[in-house]
Design a protein around this motif. Structure first.
Motif, PDB file in Angstrom:
ATOM      1  N   UNK A   1      35.903   6.780  48.437  1.00 19.23           N
ATOM      2  CA  UNK A   1      37.172   7.221  47.855  1.00 19.23           C
ATOM      3  C   UNK A   1      36.977   8.512  47.061  1.00 19.23           C
ATOM      4  N   UNK A   2      38.031   9.305  46.956  1.00 21.49           N
ATOM      5  CA  UNK A   2      37.940  10.564  46.203  1.00 21.49           C
ATOM      6  C   UNK A   2      37.687  10.300  44.725  1.00 21.49           C
ATOM      7  N   UNK A   3      38.236   9.217  44.197  1.00 20.57           N
ATOM      8  CA  UNK A   3      38.066   8.916  42.783  1.00 20.57           C
ATOM      9  C   UNK A   3      37.309   7.601  42.631  1.00 20.57           C
ATOM     10  N   UNK A   4      36.017   7.715  42.377  1.00 28.80           N
ATOM     11  CA  UNK A   4      35.172   6.527  42.268  1.00 28.80           C
ATOM     12  C   UNK A   4      35.560   5.661  41.068  1.00 28.80           C
ATOM     13  N   UNK A   5      35.929   6.287  39.962  1.00 30.43           N
ATOM     14  CA  UNK A   5      36.311   5.507  38.776  1.00 30.43           C
ATOM     15  C   UNK A   5      37.560   4.675  39.034  1.00 30.43           C
ATOM     16  N   UNK A   6      38.541   5.241  39.746  1.00 31.05           N
ATOM     17  CA  UNK A   6      39.739   4.470  40.075  1.00 31.05           C
ATOM     18  C   UNK A   6      39.396   3.289  40.980  1.00 31.05           C
ATOM     19  N   UNK A   7      38.497   3.513  41.924  1.00 33.68           N
ATOM     20  CA  UNK A   7      38.048   2.439  42.810  1.00 33.68           C
ATOM     21  C   UNK A   7      37.430   1.307  41.987  1.00 33.68           C
ATOM     22  N   UNK A   8      36.557   1.682  41.052  1.00 31.43           N
ATOM     23  CA  UNK A   8      35.878   0.681  40.222  1.00 31.43           C
ATOM     24  C   UNK A   8      36.885  -0.047  39.342  1.00 31.43           C
ATOM     25  N   UNK A   9      37.791   0.692  38.712  1.00 31.77           N
ATOM     26  CA  UNK A   9      38.807   0.060  37.875  1.00 31.77           C
ATOM     27  C   UNK A   9      39.649  -0.908  38.682  1.00 31.77           C
ATOM     28  N   UNK A  10      40.015  -0.502  39.891  1.00 30.81           N
ATOM     29  CA  UNK A  10      40.815  -1.369  40.753  1.00 30.81           C
ATOM     30  C   UNK A  10      40.043  -2.642  41.089  1.00 30.81           C
TER      31      UNK A  10
ATOM     32  N   UNK B   1      28.031   9.248  42.442  1.00 30.92           N
ATOM     33  CA  UNK B   1      28.415   8.580  41.200  1.00 30.92           C
ATOM     34  C   UNK B   1      28.332   9.530  40.007  1.00 30.92           C
ATOM     35  N   UNK B   2      27.306  10.347  39.987  1.00 28.87           N
ATOM     36  CA  UNK B   2      27.137  11.301  38.885  1.00 28.87           C
ATOM     37  C   UNK B   2      28.282  12.315  38.877  1.00 28.87           C
ATOM     38  N   UNK B   3      28.609  12.841  40.054  1.00 31.04           N
ATOM     39  CA  UNK B   3      29.683  13.830  40.168  1.00 31.04           C
ATOM     40  C   UNK B   3      31.026  13.236  39.756  1.00 31.04           C
ATOM     41  N   UNK B   4      31.236  11.969  40.060  1.00 33.86           N
ATOM     42  CA  UNK B   4      32.505  11.301  39.749  1.00 33.86           C
ATOM     43  C   UNK B   4      32.591  10.888  38.278  1.00 33.86           C
ATOM     44  N   UNK B   5      31.493  11.007  37.541  1.00 35.27           N
ATOM     45  CA  UNK B   5      31.505  10.657  36.125  1.00 35.27           C
ATOM     46  C   UNK B   5      31.250   9.188  35.861  1.00 35.27           C
ATOM     47  N   UNK B   6      30.869   8.447  36.895  1.00 34.91           N
ATOM     48  CA  UNK B   6      30.642   7.008  36.734  1.00 34.91           C
ATOM     49  C   UNK B   6      29.413   6.759  35.869  1.00 34.91           C
ATOM     50  N   UNK B   7      28.325   7.471  36.143  1.00 42.38           N
ATOM     51  CA  UNK B   7      27.095   7.255  35.387  1.00 42.38           C
ATOM     52  C   UNK B   7      27.308   7.575  33.912  1.00 42.38           C
ATOM     53  N   UNK B   8      27.986   8.675  33.638  1.00 43.00           N
ATOM     54  CA  UNK B   8      28.260   9.051  32.248  1.00 43.00           C
ATOM     55  C   UNK B   8      29.105   7.994  31.559  1.00 43.00           C
TER      56      UNK B   8
END
Length: 127
Positions: A67-76, A18-25
């Motif tokens: 998924x490669x893009x955690x933020x896209x997964x969350x947005x979806x 999550x940190x690497x994907x920028x989710x935490x930030x």
């Protein structure tokens, strides 16, 4: 005790993911927090949103292949914004409709011009 260590290791891997994907930030960004608080009128809605977001994070955690893009997964999962394909489709439709509108406006202008040629002049008729 070994089960606890495996679980802790898995939890730590997920936190790094999550940190690497920028989710935490993104979740802890001051502007996002202020915006959320401004939009919410009651604490109930904040709690309900938190529970929903938490369930999305749990769904991401339970994904066997992350998924490669955690933020896209969350947005979806949250239903935020149109999908990329939907946005592109809407852009194309808008472009097509704009061209059709321009074409119809030009045709309207031409027909009005032709109509003026055949209408008798106002106030200059024969007696």
């Amino acid at each position: 005790m070994a089960h606890y260590r495996v679980s802790e290791s898995k939890r730590e891997q997920f936190r790094r993911y999550l940190e690497k994907a920028g989710v935490l930030e993104s979740l802890t960004n001051g502007k996002n927090i202020r915006s959320i608080h401004r939009m919410k009128e009651h604490l109930f809605f904040c709690v309900a949103d938190f529970i929903f977001c938490f369930s999305v994070l749990v769904a991401l955690y339970e994904e066997t292949e992350k998924p490669n893009n955690a933020l896209d997964f969350i947005k979806h999962q949250l239903g935020v914004g149109p999908e990329a394909e939907d946005a592109e489709s809407l852009r194309l439709e808008l472009n097509t409709l704009q061209q059709k509108y321009d074409q119809l406006m030009e045709e309207n202008k031409e027909l009005r011009s032709r109509l003026l040629q055949y209408e008798p002049a106002q106030g200059g008729g024969t007696e």
